[in-house]
Structures are given as C-alpha cells and as structure tokens.
Design a protein around this motif. Structure first.
Motif, PDB file in Angstrom:
ATOM      1  N   PHE A 121     -19.237  10.073   8.750  1.00  0.00           N
ATOM      2  CA  PHE A 121     -20.272  10.405   7.564  1.00  0.00           C
ATOM      3  C   PHE A 121     -20.427   9.386   6.574  1.00  0.00           C
ATOM      4  N   ALA A 122     -19.076   8.836   6.322  1.00  0.00           N
ATOM      5  CA  ALA A 122     -19.203   7.585   5.357  1.00  0.00           C
ATOM      6  C   ALA A 122     -19.843   6.270   5.930  1.00  0.00           C
ATOM      7  N   ARG A 123     -19.844   6.148   7.415  1.00  0.00           N
ATOM      8  CA  ARG A 123     -20.732   4.852   7.571  1.00  0.00           C
ATOM      9  C   ARG A 123     -22.207   5.125   7.561  1.00  0.00           C
ATOM     10  N   ALA A 125     -23.090   9.214   3.645  1.00  0.00           N
ATOM     11  CA  ALA A 125     -23.418  10.741   3.452  1.00  0.00           C
ATOM     12  C   ALA A 125     -23.065  11.005   1.939  1.00  0.00           C
ATOM     13  N   LEU A 126     -21.983  10.451   1.349  1.00  0.00           N
ATOM     14  CA  LEU A 126     -21.607  10.736  -0.114  1.00  0.00           C
ATOM     15  C   LEU A 126     -22.707  10.478  -0.971  1.00  0.00           C
ATOM     16  N   ARG A 127     -23.776   9.225  -0.702  1.00  0.00           N
ATOM     17  CA  ARG A 127     -24.620   9.062  -1.770  1.00  0.00           C
ATOM     18  C   ARG A 127     -25.664  10.082  -1.605  1.00  0.00           C
ATOM     19  N   THR A 187     -15.280  18.211   5.643  1.00  0.00           N
ATOM     20  CA  THR A 187     -16.114  17.996   6.736  1.00  0.00           C
ATOM     21  C   THR A 187     -17.391  18.750   6.459  1.00  0.00           C
ATOM     22  N   ALA A 188     -17.297  20.183   6.319  1.00  0.00           N
ATOM     23  CA  ALA A 188     -18.271  20.986   5.995  1.00  0.00           C
ATOM     24  C   ALA A 188     -19.151  20.467   4.699  1.00  0.00           C
ATOM     25  N   VAL A 189     -18.737  20.112   3.742  1.00  0.00           N
ATOM     26  CA  VAL A 189     -19.244  19.501   2.476  1.00  0.00           C
ATOM     27  C   VAL A 189     -20.204  18.376   2.809  1.00  0.00           C
ATOM     28  N   ILE A 190     -19.301  17.157   3.201  1.00  0.00           N
ATOM     29  CA  ILE A 190     -19.983  16.023   3.297  1.00  0.00           C
ATOM     30  C   ILE A 190     -20.987  15.942   4.424  1.00  0.00           C
ATOM     31  N   LEU A 225     -25.073  13.293  14.226  1.00  0.00           N
ATOM     32  CA  LEU A 225     -24.801  12.013  13.781  1.00  0.00           C
ATOM     33  C   LEU A 225     -25.397  11.005  14.750  1.00  0.00           C
ATOM     34  N   MET A 226     -25.745  11.310  15.888  1.00  0.00           N
ATOM     35  CA  MET A 226     -26.520  10.181  16.730  1.00  0.00           C
ATOM     36  C   MET A 226     -27.868  10.133  16.375  1.00  0.00           C
ATOM     37  N   SER A 227     -28.322  11.047  15.502  1.00  0.00           N
ATOM     38  CA  SER A 227     -29.757  11.050  15.258  1.00  0.00           C
ATOM     39  C   SER A 227     -29.987  10.076  13.843  1.00  0.00           C
ATOM     40  N   THR A 228     -28.868   9.765  13.063  1.00  0.00           N
ATOM     41  CA  THR A 228     -28.940   8.970  11.999  1.00  0.00           C
ATOM     42  C   THR A 228     -28.027   7.782  12.175  1.00  0.00           C
ATOM     43  N   PRO A 229     -28.528   6.708  12.027  1.00  0.00           N
ATOM     44  CA  PRO A 229     -28.053   5.392  12.167  1.00  0.00           C
ATOM     45  C   PRO A 229     -27.035   4.984  11.265  1.00  0.00           C
ATOM     46  N   GLU A 230     -25.919   4.229  11.759  1.00  0.00           N
ATOM     47  CA  GLU A 230     -24.984   3.660  10.817  1.00  0.00           C
ATOM     48  C   GLU A 230     -25.465   2.702   9.702  1.00  0.00           C
ATOM     49  N   HIS A 231     -24.682   2.749   8.598  1.00  0.00           N
ATOM     50  CA  HIS A 231     -25.155   1.656   7.452  1.00  0.00           C
ATOM     51  C   HIS A 231     -26.630   1.549   7.179  1.00  0.00           C
ATOM     52  N   PRO A 232     -27.190   2.807   6.688  1.00  0.00           N
ATOM     53  CA  PRO A 232     -28.570   2.947   6.508  1.00  0.00           C
ATOM     54  C   PRO A 232     -29.160   1.856   5.563  1.00  0.00           C
ATOM     55  N   GLY A 233     -28.178   1.131   4.711  1.00  0.00           N
ATOM     56  CA  GLY A 233     -28.730   0.206   3.808  1.00  0.00           C
ATOM     57  C   GLY A 233     -28.546  -1.190   4.124  1.00  0.00           C
ATOM     58  N   ALA A 234     -28.453  -1.522   5.337  1.00  0.00           N
ATOM     59  CA  ALA A 234     -28.294  -2.865   5.977  1.00  0.00           C
ATOM     60  C   ALA A 234     -29.578  -3.676   5.765  1.00  0.00           C
ATOM     61  N   ALA A 235     -29.193  -5.155   5.453  1.00  0.00           N
ATOM     62  CA  ALA A 235     -30.162  -6.003   5.166  1.00  0.00           C
ATOM     63  C   ALA A 235     -31.281  -5.823   6.292  1.00  0.00           C
ATOM     64  N   ARG A 236     -32.422  -6.569   6.247  1.00  0.00           N
ATOM     65  CA  ARG A 236     -33.434  -6.634   7.304  1.00  0.00           C
ATOM     66  C   ARG A 236     -33.008  -7.878   7.842  1.00  0.00           C
ATOM     67  N   PRO A 237     -33.402  -8.051   9.285  1.00  0.00           N
ATOM     68  CA  PRO A 237     -33.192  -9.273   9.998  1.00  0.00           C
ATOM     69  C   PRO A 237     -33.721 -10.500   9.294  1.00  0.00           C
ATOM     70  N   LEU A 238     -32.953 -11.545   9.660  1.00  0.00           N
ATOM     71  CA  LEU A 238     -33.446 -12.857   9.179  1.00  0.00           C
ATOM     72  C   LEU A 238     -34.575 -13.472   9.952  1.00  0.00           C
ATOM     73  N   PRO A 239     -35.727 -14.188   9.174  1.00  0.00           N
ATOM     74  CA  PRO A 239     -36.856 -14.436   9.847  1.00  0.00           C
ATOM     75  C   PRO A 239     -36.661 -15.290  10.764  1.00  0.00           C
ATOM     76  N   THR A 240     -37.168 -15.369  12.052  1.00  0.00           N
ATOM     77  CA  THR A 240     -37.287 -16.331  13.207  1.00  0.00           C
ATOM     78  C   THR A 240     -37.684 -17.743  12.510  1.00  0.00           C
ATOM     79  N   ARG A 241     -37.468 -18.784  13.290  1.00  0.00           N
ATOM     80  CA  ARG A 241     -37.767 -20.047  12.958  1.00  0.00           C
ATOM     81  C   ARG A 241     -39.249 -20.186  12.549  1.00  0.00           C
ATOM     82  N   ALA A 242     -40.230 -19.684  13.436  1.00  0.00           N
ATOM     83  CA  ALA A 242     -41.756 -19.935  12.928  1.00  0.00           C
ATOM     84  C   ALA A 242     -41.969 -19.055  11.863  1.00  0.00           C
ATOM     85  N   GLU A 243     -41.430 -17.923  11.510  1.00  0.00           N
ATOM     86  CA  GLU A 243     -41.475 -17.135  10.018  1.00  0.00           C
ATOM     87  C   GLU A 243     -41.007 -17.862   8.966  1.00  0.00           C
TER      88      GLU A 243
END
Length: 226
Positions: free
Chosen positions: A91-93, A96-98, A140-143, A197-215
């Motif tokens: 849940f923490a990953r 969930a607390l937020r 567990t039930a709360v979070i 749990l499997m329908s919700t990705p971990e680390h939902p606030g992860a940064a966007r991927p770095l641009p490719t060389r062309a971008e």
C-alpha cells in the motif's frame, strides 16, 4: 493463458473447498485449503504481481496450514501478521496514505474498539496476541482504501473473516455455516486485495521518462538555402 488457468484453478479449488467445509469432510477440506494460497500466489506472480504481494499470499498460506494443526494457533497468527506487513508495504508503495479518505480511520477505529469490548471477556490467554494482531488487521483494512475500492473491499472482507474467527475463540454464538462464511469471505478478500493491488501501479508520482536524443535536440533548423 497460463495466468488465466491458474486463476480458474484457484476458483475451482475454492468451490471444492467450501463444499467440503459445508459437508464437514475432514481431512479432505484441509488438503484443498493448503492448495488455495499457492494457486493465488502463482497467479499473482504470473500476472506481474509484486514480490511483496506474492510474499503476503505465501505468508497467508503458512498461516492457513498452521491454523489446521493443534498447538500452532499463535505461529499461524504470526504468519498472518507478516502477511499484513507485506500488504501494508504494498500500500505504501502506491501512495495509499496520501489518498486515504479522512472518515475511514475513525470509522474502523470505533469498530475495532467495539469488537475488543465484545470479545475481550472470552479470549482468556489470547487477549494480548489477538489485540496486537487486530490492530495490524485494522491498519490493513483502513489503508487499503487509499489504494482503490477493490483493495478496500478485500481488506474489509479480511477483517470480517478474522472477526468471525474471534467470535469463535471468544465462545460467542456462531452464524449458521460459520466455517463456510469464514472461508468464503477470506478467499474473496485475498483475491480482491491481490487484483486491487495489481490494478494500481507502484510509485504513482514517478517522474516522466527522459526524452530521447531526437526529442532532446528540439526541432530541426529551417532550411535557409532558398
């Protein structure tokens, strides 16, 4: 295809197990019970579930086995406690607390207090371990509601299933088909937690991927030869 077959196998085994429990067909019901969480853990692993989720299901399997052996109730409870720690880590990953609705902790806290008041007189030597485990269970039930509704519903069913076990431990009147209800709510709980749990990705606030060389180069300069 493989993961689908594992999930079908889990539900078929669950149906057979519940029928055996209803018929009081020991020891065959203990054999089917020992197959359930390994099937669900295998499905979770084949479907891309995290190691924490798989660990939670396997700790639960250990708890299931221990609860069927005389004298191993406390070790079984400890294994289920480890499963809840794994779930809380999952849940923490997912942050969930937020996202936890503010009314949820108060409601579950009052329900926990009421359950302890009702069960406490009949628990005897199990009072301390049951109180400690129940706090983890309620956490567990709360979070879980901060993950999604599916996980929240699963954790609520887990709480209901274990509360019915507590009623039995305290020597209070049981529901008709009490053991069937305990197992049916438990199995639905584990599936809903895993699939939620499997329908919700971990680390939902992860940064966007770095641009490719062309971008990264930006737009090509205009042709000025004309």
């Amino acid at each position: 295809m493989r993961s689908g077959a594992l999930l079908v196998g889990f539900w078929v085994c669950a149906a057979v197990h519940l029928a055996l429990v209803a018929a009081q067909a020991a020891p065959f019901d203990t054999l089917t019970k020992a197959m359930l969480m390994p099937l669900l853990a295998a499905w979770a692993a084949a479907s891309g579930g995290s190691r924490g989720l798989v660990a939670a299901l396997l700790f639960s399997w250990g708890g299931d086995v221990c609860l069927n052996i005389d004298g191993l109730f406390i070790p079984g409870m400890a294994l289920f406690a480890a499963a809840h720690v794994c779930y809380l880590s999952c849940f923490a990953r997912r942050g969930a607390l937020r996202r936890l609705p503010p009314a949820i902790p108060a409601g579950y806290g009052l329900a926990w207090l009421a359950a302890i008041v009702v069960l406490w007189p009949g628990l005897g030597d199990l009072r301390a371990p049951v109180a400690a485990y129940s706090l983890l269970l309620v956490s567990t039930a709360v979070i879980a509601w901060g993950v999604n509704r599916r996980a929240g519903a699963g954790a609520l069913l887990f709480l209901l299933s274990d509360s019915l076990i507590g009623v039995s431990l305290a020597g209070l009147p049981l529901l008709p088909l009490h053991d069937v209800v305990v197992m049916a709510t438990y199995l639905a709980a584990q599936y809903l937690l895993a699939s939620g749990l499997m329908s919700t990705p971990e680390h939902p606030g992860a940064a966007r991927p770095l641009p490719t060389r062309a971008e990264d180069r930006g737009p090509e300069p205009a042709d000025t030869r004309d």
